[in-house]
Each structure stands twice: as C-alpha cells, then as structure tokens.
Design a protein around this motif. Structure first.
Motif, PDB file in Angstrom:
ATOM      1  N   ASP A 190     -11.380   1.181 -60.550  1.00  0.00           N
ATOM      2  CA  ASP A 190     -10.979   0.005 -59.771  1.00  0.00           C
ATOM      3  C   ASP A 190     -12.078  -1.045 -59.859  1.00  0.00           C
ATOM      4  O   ASP A 190     -13.234  -0.760 -59.542  1.00  0.00           O
ATOM      5  CB  ASP A 190     -10.739   0.368 -58.299  1.00  0.00           C
ATOM      6  CG  ASP A 190      -9.494   1.209 -58.112  1.00  0.00           C
ATOM      7  OD1 ASP A 190      -8.671   1.231 -59.037  1.00  0.00           O
ATOM      8  OD2 ASP A 190      -9.364   1.849 -57.057  1.00  0.00           O
ATOM      9  N   CYS A 191     -11.718  -2.242 -60.294  1.00  0.00           N
ATOM     10  CA  CYS A 191     -12.683  -3.329 -60.432  1.00  0.00           C
ATOM     11  C   CYS A 191     -12.164  -4.520 -59.635  1.00  0.00           C
ATOM     12  O   CYS A 191     -11.043  -4.984 -59.860  1.00  0.00           O
ATOM     13  CB  CYS A 191     -12.864  -3.702 -61.905  1.00  0.00           C
ATOM     14  SG  CYS A 191     -14.063  -5.022 -62.195  1.00  0.00           S
ATOM     15  N   THR A 192     -12.970  -5.003 -58.689  1.00  0.00           N
ATOM     16  CA  THR A 192     -12.568  -6.107 -57.822  1.00  0.00           C
ATOM     17  C   THR A 192     -13.568  -7.243 -57.931  1.00  0.00           C
ATOM     18  O   THR A 192     -14.784  -7.013 -57.869  1.00  0.00           O
ATOM     19  CB  THR A 192     -12.470  -5.650 -56.361  1.00  0.00           C
ATOM     20  OG1 THR A 192     -11.578  -4.536 -56.270  1.00  0.00           O
ATOM     21  CG2 THR A 192     -11.943  -6.775 -55.478  1.00  0.00           C
ATOM     22  N   CYS A 207     -21.721  -4.762 -65.451  1.00  0.00           N
ATOM     23  CA  CYS A 207     -20.366  -4.757 -64.897  1.00  0.00           C
ATOM     24  C   CYS A 207     -20.149  -5.987 -64.023  1.00  0.00           C
ATOM     25  O   CYS A 207     -21.016  -6.364 -63.236  1.00  0.00           O
ATOM     26  CB  CYS A 207     -20.144  -3.485 -64.088  1.00  0.00           C
ATOM     27  SG  CYS A 207     -18.482  -3.342 -63.411  1.00  0.00           S
ATOM     28  N   VAL A 208     -19.001  -6.616 -64.157  1.00  0.00           N
ATOM     29  CA  VAL A 208     -18.674  -7.785 -63.346  1.00  0.00           C
ATOM     30  C   VAL A 208     -18.065  -7.375 -62.016  1.00  0.00           C
ATOM     31  O   VAL A 208     -17.893  -8.217 -61.133  1.00  0.00           O
ATOM     32  CB  VAL A 208     -17.683  -8.704 -64.093  1.00  0.00           C
ATOM     33  CG1 VAL A 208     -18.256  -9.138 -65.404  1.00  0.00           C
ATOM     34  CG2 VAL A 208     -16.340  -8.022 -64.284  1.00  0.00           C
ATOM     35  N   PRO A 210      -9.866   4.253 -70.379  1.00  0.00           N
ATOM     36  CA  PRO A 210     -11.131   3.525 -70.573  1.00  0.00           C
ATOM     37  C   PRO A 210     -10.979   2.402 -71.597  1.00  0.00           C
ATOM     38  O   PRO A 210     -10.261   2.538 -72.599  1.00  0.00           O
ATOM     39  CB  PRO A 210     -12.089   4.612 -71.068  1.00  0.00           C
ATOM     40  CG  PRO A 210     -11.470   5.909 -70.637  1.00  0.00           C
ATOM     41  CD  PRO A 210      -9.988   5.692 -70.678  1.00  0.00           C
ATOM     42  N   GLY A 211     -11.633   1.274 -71.325  1.00  0.00           N
ATOM     43  CA  GLY A 211     -11.628   0.145 -72.254  1.00  0.00           C
ATOM     44  C   GLY A 211     -10.567  -0.884 -71.987  1.00  0.00           C
ATOM     45  O   GLY A 211     -10.655  -2.010 -72.491  1.00  0.00           O
ATOM     46  N   GLY A 244     -13.244  -3.222 -70.526  1.00  0.00           N
ATOM     47  CA  GLY A 244     -14.307  -2.280 -70.858  1.00  0.00           C
ATOM     48  C   GLY A 244     -15.175  -1.861 -69.691  1.00  0.00           C
ATOM     49  O   GLY A 244     -16.245  -1.290 -69.895  1.00  0.00           O
ATOM     50  N   VAL A 245     -14.762  -2.148 -68.440  1.00  0.00           N
ATOM     51  CA  VAL A 245     -15.580  -1.730 -67.299  1.00  0.00           C
ATOM     52  C   VAL A 245     -15.437  -0.231 -67.108  1.00  0.00           C
ATOM     53  O   VAL A 245     -14.425   0.378 -67.434  1.00  0.00           O
ATOM     54  CB  VAL A 245     -15.159  -2.484 -66.028  1.00  0.00           C
ATOM     55  CG1 VAL A 245     -15.424  -3.961 -66.170  1.00  0.00           C
ATOM     56  CG2 VAL A 245     -13.689  -2.235 -65.708  1.00  0.00           C
TER      57      VAL A 245
END
Length: 398
Positions: free
Chosen positions: A218-220, A196-197, A284-285, A213-214
């Motif tokens: 919540d992706c920061t 995961c980035v 998702p995705g 795709g994470v």
C-alpha cells in the motif's frame, strides 16, 4: 327517527372460523435494579380461543414480527452518581511546557464504590489533562515560536524551465518533483533516486509522482494547495493488474473514487485543495505515474475565515471574524500532514467565556477525517487530542 318506519332487527352469522392465535403477555416481574435503569421479565405465550376457552399454542403459529419483548426497561428510583478523580501525574517534561493527566471513575453515592462509567455519562466531568511548566529549557531560550513553522503553503503559478522540461521525461523519474524547502519558494528539483515516494506530502502547484516499483503493498501520497485552489490529476501510465485486485483510490473533502481499468489519460478532479492517492498493488513492480496540477477553484467551498495548515508543528489561534459574520458562519481550520505522519492537538489555554454565559452552540469541535469521528470541547477545558490519520478539521462555533 320516529316518523320513519323502523326496520326489523336481524342477526347474521359473519364468521364461523375460530380467532387466529395471538400473543398473551403476563404482568412483568420485579425490576432487576434497585435504582436507575433495569430490566423486568414478562412471560409471553401464544394462545388461541377455542369454544370460549384459552388454549396454549406453539409460538410459530403466532406472528413472529409482532411478538412483544420478554424483557422491558424499568426504573424504581433515580440513582445518584458522581465523577471522582485520581491525583494529577507528574509533569510530562523535565523542562519547558508539558502536560499532566489523571484518571476518572464513576462513583455510586450509595456504595461509594466505582461503577460503570455509563452511569455518569449525563453528569459534567472536570478536565483530565492540563498544561504544566517545569521551567525553561536551556536549548529553548532565544528560539522562535514554533507557530512560525505552521503556515499555509505559498501558491506557485508556474514551473521553472528545468522542471517543465522534466515533464517530457517522466518515465525516467523514480521520485516526484519536490520543493527544495517546505512551504517556501517555487524552485523545483527532479531527482533520480530509488527512495520510496510513499507517505510524502506534495505542495507544489504541479508535478509528477512516480508510484511504480515501490516495495510496499500500500502506497499513499497526499497533494496540498491553498484553499482557493483545486487539484486535478492525470494518469500518465498504469501497469496495475486489475484481475489480481490492484486498484487506485482517490479521496478528497468532496469526492471519493476508485479505479483500475482504463486509467491511462483519465482525469480526476478533486474539487478541493487537498487530495490523497492510495495505491494497492499485489505484484511487485506494478504501479502508476501521475501528473497533477492546480488551478483556481471554480466554486467556493470554504468560508473567508477558514484556514489551511500543512506544517509539522505550530500554534492554532481562533480565527477572527468580522462583526457582521459572527454567528452566521462556522470558522474552520484544516490540517493536512504527510500520510505517514499523525496529528496531535494540545489545548493549553481555552476560554469560551464564563460558564454561565455559554450556550449549546458555543464550543470547539475537532474531527478526525479518516474516521469522521468528532470530539467537542467546551468552556475552559484543556485537552490533548490525537488523530488516527493525516488529516484533521477544527470548527470554532460562536
């Protein structure tokens, strides 16, 4: 006026209607506190003069916006309070440098019992955190100072040939381009991985960040460059579902922007050297693929004595100003770490001059960027400060 004829006196009826209802206030009762700030209760009623008599009316007949307070502040005499402290705790470490803490509480000089700390808020308070040393640790002897690890990022001017070729195959990337070593060199590698980035800090001059795709909702991610540069981001692809509430947020020192629709090929300019990108997805995705680059800033948004730090640990020293710059600018230190990390600032030794020579403008200010809350430290105060987010600012006044 004697030479001028005097007009006859005349009385005219101006209004036969009764006066409108008005508020009546009785004298306030006794103060609720024997010292300090208290409250006194006063009776407020709605009355109207009818045929020369005062008649009590319902409250809604009087103007509600003009109703006086039923409780008013009162002070009989000033109370005396003072800060008191518990004993210092043991050193937080068994070897090396650590900290000691103690609890503070507000005492009444009349009862000698603890009261609400608000009563002592106008009185100076001694430190509650101080440094301590339990002797050198065996593994620390002979090592370099941690300050060597907290350095501004080295500017990079171009991508290597391999990295440039990878930009044309961004659809196959699962993680962004990363430096092989934090803060050093320009070598960039592209890895195909399902790691995961989210929560990473990217310090290269340019790169691609794949946030599709994470697994997390919540992706920061954060992008950082030297102070003299500014960051631009282009959205290469987006599969966000706007109707489901999915959105992309950009935040910098001088900008804030959100979006979902018409994201592909849109350009976002941060106007500063740091940029945080937050992706919120429901399905998702879904996600976006970003391409970022940096360039020399078109406008100077920093002082010459400012500095930007990205490292995981180190030492912070008051910036040095030239004699002609002193008391004209405020030197700042900006700290940015990975979004998944937090910042602790410990001052083991501060000396802002003798207390008698201090002015109202002689202090150190620490700002938590995520909440924009600030804390001020003066004199020889030692402190331990912790952030709620991944960015902090320190201002050195005078």
């Amino acid at each position: 006026c004697q030479p001028v004829p005097k007009p006859e006196s005349r009385v005219e009826v101006c209004d036969l209607n009764p006066c409108p209802p008005r508020w009546k206030v009785t004298p306030a009762g006794p103060c609720s506190s024997s010292c300090g700030l208290g409250l006194a209760v006063q009776l407020v009623t709605c009355v109207q003069i009818l045929h020369g008599q005062e008649v009590l009316q319902e409250e809604h007949l009087c103007p509600v916006a003009e109703k006086p307070l039923t409780s008013v502040p009162c002070v009989i005499r000033t109370c005396s309070y003072e800060w008191s402290f518990s004993e210092w705790s043991e050193c937080s470490t068994s070897c090396g440098n650590g900290i000691q803490t103690r609890q503070d509480f507000c005492l009444s000089s009349l009862t000698h019992k603890p009261v609400n700390p608000l009563f002592c808020r106008h009185f100076p308070k001694a430190i509650v955190v101080r440094g301590c040393s339990a002797g050198p640790c065996p593994e620390q002897e002979g090592t370099l100072s941690p300050g060597a690890q907290l350095q501004p990022v080295t500017p990079a001017t171009h991508l290597t040939t391999a990295a440039a070729a990878t930009e044309h195959r961004y659809k196959d990337l699962d993680v962004p381009l990363e430096q092989t070593k934090p803060g050093g060199g320009e070598e960039i590698t592209a890895k195909r991985s399902f790691l995961c980035v989210c929560g990473n800090l990217f310090l290269n001059a340019t790169g691609i960040i794949n946030m599709t795709g994470v697994e997390s909702r919540d992706c920061t991610v954060a992008i950082g460059r030297p102070l003299r540069e500014e960051i631009s981001v282009t959205i290469l692809e987006s599969s966000l579902n706007c109707s489901a509430g999915e959105v992309l947020l950009f935040s910098g020192r001088m900008m804030w922007r959100t979006g979902c629709r018409k994201l592909p090929l849109s350009l976002i300019n941060s106007r500063t050297n740091t940029l945080i990108v937050k992706q919120r997805v429901v399905l998702p995705g879904n996600g976006v693929i970003l391409q970022y680059s940096s360039r020399t800033a078109t406008k100077k948004y920093y002082q010459d004595c400012d500095q930007q730090l990205f490292g995981p640990q180190g030492e912070i020293v008051t910036p040095v100003q030239l004699p002609e710059e002193r008391q004209e600018v405020v030197c700042r230190t900006f700290i940015t770490v990975a979004p998944r990390q937090r910042i602790s600032i410990r001052a083991l030794n501060t000396d802002l001059g003798p207390e008698g020579n201090q002015t109202h403008f002689n202090y150190i200010l620490v700002r938590d960027v995520s909440t924009m809350k600030t804390v001020v430290f003066r004199g020889k105060q030692q402190f331990l400060w912790q952030s709620t987010g991944s960015q902090a600012e320190i201002e050195f006044h005078e």
